[in-house]
Motif scaffolding. Structure first.
Motif, PDB file in Angstrom:
ATOM      1  N   TYR A 132      41.540  33.181  38.349  1.00 18.14           N
ATOM      2  CA  TYR A 132      40.951  31.879  38.134  1.00 18.14           C
ATOM      3  C   TYR A 132      40.631  31.655  36.437  1.00 18.14           C
ATOM      4  CZ  TYR A 132      36.832  35.112  37.267  1.00 18.14           C
ATOM      5  OH  TYR A 132      36.193  36.096  36.955  1.00 18.14           O
ATOM      6  N   HIS A 133      40.107  30.728  35.993  1.00 19.37           N
ATOM      7  CA  HIS A 133      40.095  30.140  34.824  1.00 19.37           C
ATOM      8  C   HIS A 133      38.688  30.027  34.500  1.00 19.37           C
ATOM      9  CE1 HIS A 133      41.729  28.749  30.764  1.00 19.37           C
ATOM     10  NE2 HIS A 133      40.508  27.879  31.060  1.00 19.37           N
ATOM     11  N   TYR A 134      38.075  30.967  33.493  1.00 20.09           N
ATOM     12  CA  TYR A 134      36.692  30.901  33.340  1.00 20.09           C
ATOM     13  C   TYR A 134      36.374  30.791  31.786  1.00 20.09           C
ATOM     14  CZ  TYR A 134      31.854  32.465  32.872  1.00 20.09           C
ATOM     15  OH  TYR A 134      30.511  32.437  32.535  1.00 20.09           O
ATOM     16  N   ASN A 135      35.787  30.001  31.267  1.00 18.09           N
ATOM     17  CA  ASN A 135      35.306  29.990  29.728  1.00 18.09           C
ATOM     18  C   ASN A 135      36.683  30.146  28.923  1.00 18.09           C
ATOM     19  OD1 ASN A 135      33.347  29.899  27.864  1.00 18.09           O
ATOM     20  ND2 ASN A 135      32.939  32.298  27.795  1.00 18.09           N
ATOM     21  N   LYS A 136      37.613  29.216  29.177  1.00 16.01           N
ATOM     22  CA  LYS A 136      38.678  29.143  28.510  1.00 16.01           C
ATOM     23  C   LYS A 136      39.772  30.299  28.344  1.00 16.01           C
ATOM     24  CE  LYS A 136      36.772  25.947  24.938  1.00 16.01           C
ATOM     25  NZ  LYS A 136      36.448  25.603  23.852  1.00 16.01           N
ATOM     26  N   THR A 137      39.659  30.960  29.513  1.00 15.86           N
ATOM     27  CA  THR A 137      40.329  32.416  29.770  1.00 15.86           C
ATOM     28  C   THR A 137      40.742  32.418  31.045  1.00 15.86           C
ATOM     29  OG1 THR A 137      38.944  33.378  27.954  1.00 15.86           O
ATOM     30  CG2 THR A 137      40.199  34.863  29.580  1.00 15.86           C
ATOM     31  N   THR A 138      42.076  32.896  31.111  1.00 15.83           N
ATOM     32  CA  THR A 138      42.850  33.094  32.656  1.00 15.83           C
ATOM     33  C   THR A 138      42.567  34.613  32.941  1.00 15.83           C
ATOM     34  OG1 THR A 138      44.266  31.374  32.113  1.00 15.83           O
ATOM     35  CG2 THR A 138      44.855  32.761  33.677  1.00 15.83           C
ATOM     36  N   TYR A 139      42.072  34.676  34.026  1.00 13.72           N
ATOM     37  CA  TYR A 139      41.732  36.035  34.491  1.00 13.72           C
ATOM     38  C   TYR A 139      42.470  36.254  35.815  1.00 13.72           C
ATOM     39  CZ  TYR A 139      37.405  36.576  31.726  1.00 13.72           C
ATOM     40  OH  TYR A 139      36.872  36.891  30.551  1.00 13.72           O
ATOM     41  N   VAL A 140      43.038  37.643  35.825  1.00 13.44           N
ATOM     42  CA  VAL A 140      43.619  37.923  37.065  1.00 13.44           C
ATOM     43  C   VAL A 140      43.085  39.438  37.516  1.00 13.44           C
ATOM     44  CG1 VAL A 140      45.882  36.943  36.551  1.00 13.44           C
ATOM     45  CG2 VAL A 140      45.363  39.069  35.602  1.00 13.44           C
ATOM     46  N   PRO A 141      43.410  39.742  38.860  1.00 18.43           N
ATOM     47  CA  PRO A 141      42.633  41.100  39.284  1.00 18.43           C
ATOM     48  C   PRO A 141      43.659  42.051  38.720  1.00 18.43           C
ATOM     49  CG  PRO A 141      42.965  39.458  40.901  1.00 18.43           C
ATOM     50  CD  PRO A 141      43.602  38.986  39.967  1.00 18.43           C
ATOM     51  N   LEU A 142      42.988  42.791  38.115  1.00 18.23           N
ATOM     52  CA  LEU A 142      43.677  44.236  37.568  1.00 18.23           C
ATOM     53  C   LEU A 142      44.830  44.781  38.442  1.00 18.23           C
ATOM     54  CD1 LEU A 142      44.220  46.083  35.048  1.00 18.23           C
ATOM     55  CD2 LEU A 142      42.402  47.488  35.660  1.00 18.23           C
ATOM     56  N   TYR A 143      44.382  45.184  39.540  1.00 19.39           N
ATOM     57  CA  TYR A 143      45.268  46.028  40.749  1.00 19.39           C
ATOM     58  C   TYR A 143      46.427  44.993  40.954  1.00 19.39           C
ATOM     59  CZ  TYR A 143      43.337  43.639  44.698  1.00 19.39           C
ATOM     60  OH  TYR A 143      43.054  42.729  45.588  1.00 19.39           O
ATOM     61  N   ILE A 144      46.354  43.864  41.228  1.00 19.16           N
ATOM     62  CA  ILE A 144      47.235  43.039  41.620  1.00 19.16           C
ATOM     63  C   ILE A 144      48.368  42.822  40.449  1.00 19.16           C
ATOM     64  CG2 ILE A 144      48.075  40.817  42.426  1.00 19.16           C
ATOM     65  CD1 ILE A 144      45.360  40.663  44.191  1.00 19.16           C
ATOM     66  N   PHE A 145      47.789  42.540  39.188  1.00 16.78           N
ATOM     67  CA  PHE A 145      48.527  42.332  38.135  1.00 16.78           C
ATOM     68  C   PHE A 145      49.358  43.591  37.922  1.00 16.78           C
ATOM     69  CE2 PHE A 145      50.021  42.432  33.689  1.00 16.78           C
ATOM     70  CZ  PHE A 145      50.390  41.063  33.446  1.00 16.78           C
ATOM     71  N   ALA A 146      48.757  44.793  37.964  1.00 16.52           N
ATOM     72  CA  ALA A 146      49.451  46.180  37.709  1.00 16.52           C
ATOM     73  C   ALA A 146      50.652  46.379  38.835  1.00 16.52           C
ATOM     74  CB  ALA A 146      48.483  47.231  37.609  1.00 16.52           C
ATOM     75  N   ASP A 147      50.240  46.038  39.956  1.00 15.07           N
ATOM     76  CA  ASP A 147      51.229  46.210  41.300  1.00 15.07           C
ATOM     77  C   ASP A 147      52.301  45.444  41.082  1.00 15.07           C
ATOM     78  OD1 ASP A 147      51.653  47.466  43.989  1.00 15.07           O
ATOM     79  OD2 ASP A 147      51.568  45.497  44.499  1.00 15.07           O
ATOM     80  N   THR A 148      52.050  44.142  40.827  1.00 14.39           N
ATOM     81  CA  THR A 148      53.218  43.140  40.708  1.00 14.39           C
ATOM     82  C   THR A 148      54.341  43.563  39.400  1.00 14.39           C
ATOM     83  OG1 THR A 148      51.696  41.516  41.398  1.00 14.39           O
ATOM     84  CG2 THR A 148      53.548  40.598  39.945  1.00 14.39           C
TER      85      THR A 148
END
Length: 122
Positions: free
Chosen positions: A38-54
């Motif tokens: 999601y995009h919040y306060n001009k920043t794109t956030y991703v779940p750490l565990y999914i990013f790491a696994d990917t």
């Protein structure tokens, strides 16, 4: 490897320890598939565990006392602490404009410093 970010206009409301965290739901597309962030306060956030696994890493551990997530990947050891405005990878700080967040027990990280830590292009 390249990451593509696509935004959707749907508003995603997610509860955090500090209250409601609004953000625009988005799909993060990779060469191997996609995941949601999601995009919040001009920043794109991703779940750490999914990013790491990917991208070839995995959650190595979680310190409940410290509230820190640990990730290991080939040639990489990374920590992310909700509330901090940086991610540490191999003893280097990757600063973020917005803090790492804990949303409903999931650590969300700004995608740009995570990509730099993993040696990826956005």
């Amino acid at each position: 490897m390249c990451i593509t970010v696509m935004m959707f206009s749907a508003l995603l409301l997610t509860a955090s320890a500090a209250g409601e965290t609004p953000g625009r739901q988005m799909i993060i597309s990779t060469e191997d598939g996609y995941f949601y962030g999601y995009h919040y306060n001009k920043t794109t956030y991703v779940p750490l565990y999914i990013f790491a696994d990917t991208f070839g890493g995995n959650i190595y551990g979680w310190s409940f006392e410290e509230g820190v997530a640990y990730v290991k990947a080939p040639g990489l050891y990374l920590t992310a602490d909700p509330g901090d405005q940086y991610i540490i990878a191999n003893e280097r700080c990757f600063y973020t404009e917005q803090p790492v967040m804990d949303v409903n027990g999931t650590v969300y990280v700004p995608v740009s410093p995570m990509a730099r830590a993993f040696g990826l292009d956005i």
